[in-house]
Write a protein that holds these residues in place. Structure first.
Motif, PDB file in Angstrom:
ATOM      1  N   GLY A 298      16.692 -16.738 -53.593  1.00 13.29           N
ATOM      2  CA  GLY A 298      16.410 -15.637 -52.670  1.00 13.29           C
ATOM      3  C   GLY A 298      17.386 -15.565 -51.525  1.00 13.29           C
ATOM      4  N   PHE A 299      17.224 -16.474 -50.575  1.00 15.81           N
ATOM      5  CA  PHE A 299      18.109 -16.587 -49.406  1.00 15.81           C
ATOM      6  C   PHE A 299      18.264 -15.268 -48.662  1.00 15.81           C
ATOM      7  CE2 PHE A 299      20.352 -19.589 -52.522  1.00 15.81           C
ATOM      8  CZ  PHE A 299      19.332 -20.507 -52.395  1.00 15.81           C
ATOM      9  N   TRP A 300      17.243 -14.462 -48.657  1.00 17.34           N
ATOM     10  CA  TRP A 300      17.245 -13.206 -47.908  1.00 17.34           C
ATOM     11  C   TRP A 300      15.800 -12.747 -47.818  1.00 17.34           C
ATOM     12  CZ3 TRP A 300      20.166 -11.326 -44.469  1.00 17.34           C
ATOM     13  CH2 TRP A 300      20.114  -9.983 -44.099  1.00 17.34           C
ATOM     14  N   SER A 301      15.510 -11.927 -46.776  1.00 22.99           N
ATOM     15  CA  SER A 301      14.112 -11.577 -46.517  1.00 22.99           C
ATOM     16  C   SER A 301      13.463 -10.863 -47.687  1.00 22.99           C
ATOM     17  CB  SER A 301      14.035 -10.701 -45.258  1.00 22.99           C
ATOM     18  OG  SER A 301      14.868  -9.562 -45.396  1.00 22.99           O
ATOM     19  N   HIS A 302      14.242 -10.112 -48.464  1.00 20.35           N
ATOM     20  CA  HIS A 302      13.684  -9.389 -49.610  1.00 20.35           C
ATOM     21  C   HIS A 302      14.140  -9.985 -50.933  1.00 20.35           C
ATOM     22  CE1 HIS A 302      12.030  -6.172 -47.092  1.00 20.35           C
ATOM     23  NE2 HIS A 302      13.147  -6.266 -46.388  1.00 20.35           N
ATOM     24  N   GLY A 303      14.670 -11.193 -50.898  1.00 23.04           N
ATOM     25  CA  GLY A 303      15.052 -11.853 -52.131  1.00 23.04           C
ATOM     26  C   GLY A 303      16.385 -11.372 -52.671  1.00 23.04           C
ATOM     27  N   ALA A 304      16.733 -11.866 -53.846  1.00 24.07           N
ATOM     28  CA  ALA A 304      17.972 -11.509 -54.515  1.00 24.07           C
ATOM     29  C   ALA A 304      17.737 -11.516 -56.019  1.00 24.07           C
ATOM     30  CB  ALA A 304      19.089 -12.491 -54.154  1.00 24.07           C
ATOM     31  N   TYR A 305      18.521 -10.730 -56.734  1.00 24.44           N
ATOM     32  CA  TYR A 305      18.420 -10.637 -58.178  1.00 24.44           C
ATOM     33  C   TYR A 305      19.569 -11.427 -58.807  1.00 24.44           C
ATOM     34  CZ  TYR A 305      15.140  -6.797 -57.416  1.00 24.44           C
ATOM     35  OH  TYR A 305      14.068  -6.041 -57.023  1.00 24.44           O
ATOM     36  N   ALA A 306      19.238 -12.263 -59.764  1.00 24.27           N
ATOM     37  CA  ALA A 306      20.272 -12.971 -60.516  1.00 24.27           C
ATOM     38  C   ALA A 306      20.846 -12.023 -61.563  1.00 24.27           C
ATOM     39  CB  ALA A 306      19.688 -14.210 -61.176  1.00 24.27           C
ATOM     40  N   LEU A 307      22.161 -11.913 -61.622  1.00 22.31           N
ATOM     41  CA  LEU A 307      22.818 -10.982 -62.535  1.00 22.31           C
ATOM     42  C   LEU A 307      22.979 -11.608 -63.915  1.00 22.31           C
ATOM     43  CD1 LEU A 307      25.643  -9.596 -60.208  1.00 22.31           C
ATOM     44  CD2 LEU A 307      23.360  -8.656 -60.600  1.00 22.31           C
ATOM     45  N   SER A 308      22.813 -10.782 -64.940  1.00 22.94           N
ATOM     46  CA  SER A 308      23.078 -11.237 -66.296  1.00 22.94           C
ATOM     47  C   SER A 308      24.590 -11.259 -66.535  1.00 22.94           C
ATOM     48  CB  SER A 308      22.405 -10.300 -67.305  1.00 22.94           C
ATOM     49  OG  SER A 308      23.016  -9.012 -67.256  1.00 22.94           O
TER      50      SER A 308
ATOM     51  N   ARG B 189      13.716 -21.413 -46.015  1.00 22.82           N
ATOM     52  CA  ARG B 189      12.732 -22.343 -46.562  1.00 22.82           C
ATOM     53  C   ARG B 189      11.821 -21.584 -47.526  1.00 22.82           C
ATOM     54  NH1 ARG B 189      10.024 -25.499 -41.984  1.00 22.82           N
ATOM     55  NH2 ARG B 189      12.068 -26.545 -42.068  1.00 22.82           N
ATOM     56  N   PRO B 190      11.492 -22.199 -48.684  1.00 26.59           N
ATOM     57  CA  PRO B 190      10.688 -21.485 -49.674  1.00 26.59           C
ATOM     58  C   PRO B 190       9.243 -21.281 -49.222  1.00 26.59           C
ATOM     59  CG  PRO B 190      11.012 -23.762 -50.339  1.00 26.59           C
ATOM     60  CD  PRO B 190      11.872 -23.546 -49.123  1.00 26.59           C
ATOM     61  N   ALA B 191       8.672 -20.157 -49.639  1.00 25.54           N
ATOM     62  CA  ALA B 191       7.266 -19.821 -49.402  1.00 25.54           C
ATOM     63  C   ALA B 191       6.803 -18.969 -50.573  1.00 25.54           C
ATOM     64  CB  ALA B 191       7.096 -19.083 -48.080  1.00 25.54           C
ATOM     65  N   VAL B 192       5.509 -19.001 -50.852  1.00 27.66           N
ATOM     66  CA  VAL B 192       4.969 -18.259 -51.988  1.00 27.66           C
ATOM     67  C   VAL B 192       3.964 -17.237 -51.473  1.00 27.66           C
ATOM     68  CG1 VAL B 192       3.660 -18.396 -54.142  1.00 27.66           C
ATOM     69  CG2 VAL B 192       5.287 -20.202 -53.551  1.00 27.66           C
ATOM     70  N   ARG B 193       4.095 -16.006 -51.931  1.00 26.57           N
ATOM     71  CA  ARG B 193       3.161 -14.929 -51.584  1.00 26.57           C
ATOM     72  C   ARG B 193       2.783 -14.202 -52.871  1.00 26.57           C
ATOM     73  NH1 ARG B 193       7.283 -14.632 -47.745  1.00 26.57           N
ATOM     74  NH2 ARG B 193       6.651 -15.255 -45.640  1.00 26.57           N
ATOM     75  N   ARG B 194       1.482 -14.293 -53.218  1.00 22.12           N
ATOM     76  CA  ARG B 194       0.944 -13.627 -54.403  1.00 22.12           C
ATOM     77  C   ARG B 194       1.702 -14.021 -55.670  1.00 22.12           C
ATOM     78  NH1 ARG B 194      -0.071  -7.435 -52.173  1.00 22.12           N
ATOM     79  NH2 ARG B 194      -1.465  -8.011 -50.455  1.00 22.12           N
ATOM     80  N   GLY B 195       1.979 -15.285 -55.775  1.00 24.09           N
ATOM     81  CA  GLY B 195       2.627 -15.794 -56.974  1.00 24.09           C
ATOM     82  C   GLY B 195       4.114 -15.540 -57.058  1.00 24.09           C
ATOM     83  N   VAL B 196       4.700 -15.035 -55.955  1.00 25.77           N
ATOM     84  CA  VAL B 196       6.132 -14.727 -55.945  1.00 25.77           C
ATOM     85  C   VAL B 196       6.821 -15.639 -54.928  1.00 25.77           C
ATOM     86  CG1 VAL B 196       7.880 -12.968 -55.514  1.00 25.77           C
ATOM     87  CG2 VAL B 196       5.706 -12.342 -56.603  1.00 25.77           C
ATOM     88  N   LEU B 197       7.918 -16.245 -55.337  1.00 24.25           N
ATOM     89  CA  LEU B 197       8.686 -17.099 -54.434  1.00 24.25           C
ATOM     90  C   LEU B 197       9.453 -16.249 -53.427  1.00 24.25           C
ATOM     91  CD1 LEU B 197       9.930 -19.819 -53.566  1.00 24.25           C
ATOM     92  CD2 LEU B 197      11.671 -19.466 -55.336  1.00 24.25           C
ATOM     93  N   ARG B 198       9.283 -16.556 -52.150  1.00 25.58           N
ATOM     94  CA  ARG B 198      10.034 -15.910 -51.082  1.00 25.58           C
ATOM     95  C   ARG B 198      10.743 -16.990 -50.275  1.00 25.58           C
ATOM     96  NH1 ARG B 198      10.545 -10.740 -52.630  1.00 25.58           N
ATOM     97  NH2 ARG B 198       8.528  -9.704 -52.912  1.00 25.58           N
ATOM     98  N   TRP B 199      11.693 -16.555 -49.473  1.00 27.33           N
ATOM     99  CA  TRP B 199      12.420 -17.479 -48.605  1.00 27.33           C
ATOM    100  C   TRP B 199      12.352 -16.965 -47.177  1.00 27.33           C
ATOM    101  CZ3 TRP B 199      14.729 -21.965 -50.471  1.00 27.33           C
ATOM    102  CH2 TRP B 199      14.758 -22.093 -51.870  1.00 27.33           C
ATOM    103  N   ASP B 200      11.844 -17.825 -46.287  1.00 26.34           N
ATOM    104  CA  ASP B 200      11.712 -17.445 -44.880  1.00 26.34           C
ATOM    105  C   ASP B 200      12.832 -18.093 -44.071  1.00 26.34           C
ATOM    106  OD1 ASP B 200       9.404 -16.049 -45.455  1.00 26.34           O
ATOM    107  OD2 ASP B 200       8.081 -17.760 -45.014  1.00 26.34           O
ATOM    108  N   TYR B 201      13.405 -17.316 -43.176  1.00 25.61           N
ATOM    109  CA  TYR B 201      14.466 -17.855 -42.325  1.00 25.61           C
ATOM    110  C   TYR B 201      13.811 -18.620 -41.176  1.00 25.61           C
ATOM    111  CZ  TYR B 201      19.011 -18.161 -40.064  1.00 25.61           C
ATOM    112  OH  TYR B 201      20.176 -18.610 -39.521  1.00 25.61           O
ATOM    113  N   VAL B 202      14.196 -19.884 -41.018  1.00 25.62           N
ATOM    114  CA  VAL B 202      13.517 -20.752 -40.043  1.00 25.62           C
ATOM    115  C   VAL B 202      14.424 -21.164 -38.913  1.00 25.62           C
ATOM    116  CG1 VAL B 202      11.851 -21.595 -41.734  1.00 25.62           C
ATOM    117  CG2 VAL B 202      14.056 -22.787 -41.464  1.00 25.62           C
ATOM    118  N   ARG B 203      15.660 -20.754 -38.898  1.00 27.61           N
ATOM    119  CA  ARG B 203      16.567 -21.102 -37.821  1.00 27.61           C
ATOM    120  C   ARG B 203      16.668 -19.955 -36.821  1.00 27.61           C
ATOM    121  NH1 ARG B 203      21.791 -23.724 -40.996  1.00 27.61           N
ATOM    122  NH2 ARG B 203      20.659 -25.388 -42.090  1.00 27.61           N
ATOM    123  N   GLU B 204      16.667 -20.315 -35.567  1.00 26.80           N
ATOM    124  CA  GLU B 204      16.836 -19.300 -34.521  1.00 26.80           C
ATOM    125  C   GLU B 204      18.292 -19.164 -34.189  1.00 26.80           C
ATOM    126  OE1 GLU B 204      14.650 -17.321 -33.423  1.00 26.80           O
ATOM    127  OE2 GLU B 204      12.943 -18.211 -34.461  1.00 26.80           O
TER     128      GLU B 204
END
Length: 337
Positions: free
Chosen positions: A215-225, A322-337
């Protein structure tokens, strides 16, 4: 004006023809005139030709007299010229004052030196990116180092186990295994060699159907084929075909890069790179964090997979996320200020 002159001459000729025809129509049975009568007819036609000449003269005079619209256009043009002259004078660089001449003991007076010459460094020249126009090459399926493939599969197993338990929807979004021949075709068309660990990763999961584990972004990322990697590379090279500087990692795009992640929420107009890339020259993985720009962040695809597995199992960070899970989906939250 030429049109008016032509119209006047045409009107005069037509008038003369009409008068002549009218006179002939009055005496339909008239016999041919004798030479003695013709001078009288010429005298009678004199006033007619004078009238025609007067019509032409009046028409020409009317054409030559400027109309009110022409007066307005001329005045507007003069005002525009005055305005442009004022703007030119306002933005003109002031002339440097002349320095007084200094006497020289060995000869005539010479102008005083004005200081060291000023040199201007030209901007970095843009040159065509040779990596975006590769030479044709054969499709060759290259073997992968068995040690690297085992290491990549080991990290993927760690990630898959965690996703099955904690984020099943992200696990289901993982792509099916890729094919070695498809990778070889992409390499041939792009003119680059995929690093072994990137190929091993694509052979296990060929992209993703939705937000991926990287993910590494507030709305995630797509892995390209594999095909999406090839098509994205072509698209980026189609409008970024030049090199600026000597370090490809500092550029927005360089043809030797292999895009493997797509950030759908990025805005390219704000110079935020939409793709994470693998450098085909050394295998380093880089992406734009929107603060420090595009730069290498991990030394290889295997290092990225290991960092993600550690973050999932131990709650660690990956470049401040940092990884977090919401409704069965992996998300990444930014934890550095």
């Amino acid at each position: 004006m030429l049109k008016l002159v032509r119209l006047a001459l045409t009107a005069a000729i037509l008038t003369a023809i009409a008068i002549r025809l009218r006179r002939r129509s009055r005496v339909p049975g008239e016999r041919p005139e004798s030479p003695a009568v013709r001078p009288d007819r010429s005298r009678r036609m004199g006033p007619v030709w004078a009238a025609i000449a007067a019509i032409v003269a009046v028409t020409l005079a009317a054409a030559l007299i400027p109309t009110e619209a022409e007066h307005s256009a001329a005045a507007a043009w003069r005002a525009y010229q005055v305005e442009q002259a004022a703007l030119t004078a306002e933005h003109a660089l002031p002339a440097e004052p002349e320095r007084p001449a200094t006497p020289s003991p060995a000869g005539p007076a010479t102008a005083a030196p004005t200081g060291p010459p000023v040199t201007h460094t030209p901007p970095a020249a843009e040159i065509p990116d040779p990596n975006c126009t590769p030479a044709p090459r054969a499709v060759t399926v290259r073997p992968i180092d068995p040690e690297i493939r085992r290491a990549v599969d080991r990290q993927w197993r760690r990630i898959e186990r965690w996703l099955k338990v904690n984020a099943p929807r992200t696990y289901q979004a993982l792509g099916r295994p890729g094919r070695a021949h498809t990778i070889a075709v992409a390499e041939s068309q792009m003119g680059v060699d995929f690093p072994d660990d990137l190929r091993a990763s694509l052979l296990r999961h060929n992209g993703s159907r939705g937000a991926s584990v990287f993910g590494f972004w507030s709305h995630g990322a797509y892995a390209l084929s594999i095909r999406e990697i090839r098509d994205t590379w072509r698209d980026m090279c189609s409008w970024q075909r030049t090199d600026i500087g000597s370090d490809p990692a500092t550029e927005y795009w360089n043809g030797r890069m292999i895009p493997f992640l797509y950030f759908p929420e990025r805005d390219p107009e704000e110079l935020e790179a939409e793709y994470a890339v693998v450098d085909s020259a050394g295998g380093a993985v880089g992406w734009d964090d929107t603060v420090s720009g595009m730069e290498p962040r991990l030394r290889s695809t295997h290092a990225l997979l290991r960092a993600v597995a550690d973050a999932l199992e131990q709650g660690k960070e990956v470049d401040g996320w940092r990884p977090a899970v919401r409704r069965g989906v992996l998300r990444w939250d930014y934890v550095r200020e």
